[in-house]
Design an enzyme around this catalytic site. Structure first.
Site: not given
Lengths: 239, 239, 239, 239
Positions: C170-172
């Site tokens: 996701g955010c990584v």
């Protein structure tokens, strides 16, 4: 005296005097020269005063434009001989979503023969890009939006953008504000910027100098380029 | 006569006359009102002329600022009673990479008692956000950069941004240029903008009106809000 | 063997074998460490397997999360002792335009007492920011969007971002793709990333390593930090 | 059963079962179809299995690519007959700052005759743009970065982007994440996406469906286009 002073009010001058002299913001170690929107439709094909030139080219800036182009020749030569990379931006042709939802521009050049009209978005020959120099197309005022310019600056480790071109109050100003937003050191070369409105030209130089950039003379810009010399290539380190 | 005309040169006026009257760019169907940087350090706590006010608050715009704040009260009331969403932006405190690499501002407010200084970045009470209104923090001039404002506008289907606040030549101008770049219909409410330099105030209104926005009176803005009324909520369709 | 190999098909393995071993992309000279979304609601307050932990914290990654947090402690210590700046990002609370228009998440934590719920968006104590370290709030997956992170990286002359945190997919991943787009050298520390789906964790590490970043071990990252040591401060040159 | 399920671990399946069925995110009222990177070098000129095709075109996805192109023909026809605008993106040729600082790709096509190599970045004939359709060039994975695509979407009032093309794990994924970040409703047409790694193809469809988009069948996409029909043109209101 700077060229914008005659446009300031008495209150403005008293205010500036109270705040005291402005300190330069300073430039960095790895600059580029950015030439903005210097194409034929903003000066015309013939050197005429603006009020003559607009009869053929409604967007022309007239003789002020040609004067700035003439100064830009030497600025470019200095950048190139110092190994400072030169980047050009001009309009992206054929993009359907008109910049700024401006109306009333359609067919502005319809009165011109096709072969003349074809020169409208062509970069002016005297200051044309040399082989290997990057030319980007943009669909808005600022060179930083809707273009890969910011990618390139990061890739090359560039920390300073010296800007020139037209109009001072339009694409130059928008580019300078964004460059400052994105935390580049920004410079504007006074003699190499031009506008179709004199008051806007000078007040935008004033605004940029107050808030976002150092507005410098051509001589100062050339001295800076010569001080920096060829940029240092960053060295990659393997993990 | 528009307020910028006294600042134009004879050539500028002849040029504008040749080009003919400017057609409005037009607004859309789903606007918001954006209030930019109306906090205490740009007007001071007391209503004083700018040359007095800057002795306490060096960034103050003085009485011009307070006059715009007073006009903004009615603009906000009209937006709210018409169901037009109101969004505020002001400075992100504590961000270490100073906007525009400006030097020499450190400690500008050091002479003030801590409890006064704490009001510097506080939105002015007369026009403060109401519960549920979005307040965003920014680290640059434009409200569109480094903030989720563009996400929110798309999410809400907003197509028009009516801007006001300070300074006309700084954060208002930068926001209006970006809004135009991103293809929003942009409006600027003349009486509700202010600046610390009179020439910059008027020439930036002129520039914005020429290139990026419709600079309207407060009455025109309120009429527009009342014509639009509450925005229509877009309806999702399942695949 | 890299951890993603068991997830590849026979065709995938034959394809990779034909293309030959992958060359590292390489890091630059001025890195930062970016810690992404390591807050309590993604691991829970108690160390439990994911299928237990989600009974209290529906977004928890369970023991895989805690294992990555434990590894991150040493990574942070190494960065700090080498003078590498550490930057944190986590969710912007109260932003009304939900990320990704996701539905069905409202009230996910309603079953928790208020004082427990308050820890949801709090950075995990073992790896908390130290005084002076930058903590940014974001309203989307990527740390680069709707935040002033890119401004700060340019301001500091940072050319390399070493990322860790959650979720890998996701955010990584979103941050790493953007960092690569913006032409930063990107690194991902394998042991310090975690996900709530095992297959996504490994395939996203594979994808990032193939296309956008060097996925390195904690030991490799620490060696790199120690090789670089304290970053060099760029020197400003006055015009 | 969805195609990604064989790639999930037992823990992943138990985790998903606990969370319960996923609700669609939903589409909006004014979509476009975005065709990403469907040019010859990613399928080759001849329909061959990937392990054959890469001997000529190292970046080829082989028969999976051609299968997706064949499905895209019908998707395009449906969009066009429903008046849904079609937008294409592909690589910006000649941009010097390589995407993702990838090494080792130089000369990948050097073994091909110049007239064959010239087709590498050409959009595949079967699904080529029709006159008047927008074709944008990009210098990164996502169609939203370094291009004026977001300007155009706002200008046209588009709220939904239905994406297809290649690779699922590269440019499609990056574009879908950004579209979601920017708060567009995002759709991905499963049969019209392809990748050179089977595991990445399926896990990226899974990730996108979980977090950012509705991954739909071609039939679902066509039904949606037919439900929407020709988009409504927004009407400008003068101030």
């Amino acid at each position: 005296m700077r060229g914008w002073e005659p446009f300031l009010t008495a209150q403005d001058k008293a205010h500036l005097e109270y705040l005291g002299p402005r300190e330069p913001k300073g430039f960095g170690e790895n600059p580029c020269l950015l030439v903005i929107d210097d194409y034929y439709s903003v000066v015309g094909l013939v050197r005429e005063p603006i009020l003559e030139s607009i009869k053929t080219w409604p967007g022309s800036c007239g003789l002020e434009g040609w004067a700035a182009i003439d100064e830009t020749v030497g600025l470019l030569a200095a950048a190139r001989s110092s190994g400072i990379p030169v980047i050009y931006v001009h309009g992206l042709e054929g993009f359907p979503s008109s910049w700024g939802r401006r109306r009333g521009n359609a067919g502005r050049l319809d009165h011109l023969p096709a072969e003349v009209r074809a020169k409208a978005n062509q970069i002016i020959e005297e200051i044309a890009p040399q082989p290997g120099e990057l030319v980007l197309q943009k669909a808005a005022a600022s060179a930083f939006h809707g273009t890969p310019l910011p990618f390139h600056l990061t890739y090359e480790g560039i920390d300073t953008v010296i800007a020139c071109g037209e109009t001072t109050s339009g694409c130059v100003r928008a580019t300078v504000v964004d460059g400052c937003t994105f935390r580049y050191h920004m410079g504007v070369v006074e003699e190499c910027c031009f506008d179709r409105t004199q008051a806007s030209h000078w007040l935008n130089l004033f605004d940029m100098n107050q808030k976002y950039a150092d507005v410098v003379t051509k001589t100062q810009a050339i001295n800076y380029f010569e001080t920096i010399g060829p940029k240092k290539i960053p060295i990659a380190v393997s993990p």
